[in-house]
Write an enzyme that holds these catalytic residues in place. Structure first.
Site, short mmCIF file in Angstrom:
data_model
loop_
_atom_site.label_atom_id
_atom_site.label_comp_id
_atom_site.label_asym_id
_atom_site.label_seq_id
_atom_site.Cartn_x
_atom_site.Cartn_y
_atom_site.Cartn_z
CB CYS A 134 3.97 -2.76 7.17
SG CYS A 134 2.25 -2.49 7.66
CG HIS A 135 1.49 1.33 5.32
ND1 HIS A 135 0.99 0.46 6.27
CD2 HIS A 135 0.41 1.86 4.69
CE1 HIS A 135 -0.34 0.47 6.21
NE2 HIS A 135 -0.71 1.31 5.27
#
Length: 207
Positions: A134-135
């Protein structure tokens, strides 16, 4: 009727024995799991439990004193085992087989912490598995090798769509796939990709 009762009584014990006797693919392996406030709950807790299920020892490491309780975006708590400031990169590389970086808002705090960046560089440089989702791949953009280049430079990787430009600008080749493996780096996009992400991590660690 008596035989039926016996089957009902013994079946759960049989299943329990089968569950505890299955091979542990990561027995003896150790994982550092980075944490900070506002992590993506599933992206931290599912890998932690899944890796432990395979026999790995997972230690939660944060930037605050060991024992602090971090809470995820949706309120799920996790207590840290270690503080990054209390472990040298040399000790981390010698003691751990993988580094795992969940997403959420937490990586935005992590990438401002030089000790966490140095740890990420050291683990990757030693060929340890560095997995981010994800991030989390933001860390590969901010962590820099001794020559100043981002860890992301020259690798194939994926991430959450909002981080795509950051990954490309750091020199990576962005790939829109559930999980991407390139050398020690394993990246994934969202919680929906956790199954292939963990399959890749387990496969690489089990080699």
């Amino acid at each position: 009727a008596k035989a039926a009762r016996q089957r009902v009584e013994t079946a759960p014990r049989t299943r329990s024995m089968a569950a505890t006797s299955r091979p542990k693919l990561l027995a003896g392996r150790k994982v550092l799991l980075l944490a900070d406030f506002q992590f993506e709950d599933l992206e931290l807790m599912y890998p932690k439990m899944r890796l432990e299920e395979e026999g790995a020892e997972v230690s939660v490491m944060g930037a605050h004193p060991a024992g602090i309780k971090y809470t995820g975006k949706y309120g799920y708590p996790v207590k840290s085992d270690l503080c990054v400031d209390n472990m040298s990169t040399t000790d981390a590389v010698a003691s751990y087989d993988a580094l795992l970086i969940p997403g959420g808002f937490a990586p935005d705090y992590m990438r401002r912490n030089q000790a966490m960046l140095d740890l990420t560089v050291a683990m990757a440089g030693a060929g340890r598995v560095v997995a981010s989702i994800c991030h989390g791949p933001w860390m590969l953009c901010s962590a820099r090798r001794t020559d100043g280049s981002p860890l992301a430079k020259g690798i194939r990787a994926t991430c959450f769509s909002a981080c795509k430009d950051d990954l490309i600008n750091a020199g990576a080749t962005y790939v829109d796939e559930p999980a991407v493996v390139d050398g020690p780096f394993i990246t994934a996009r969202t919680p929906a990709d956790l199954t292939p992400f963990l399959h890749a991590i387990i496969d690489e660690m089990a080699k």
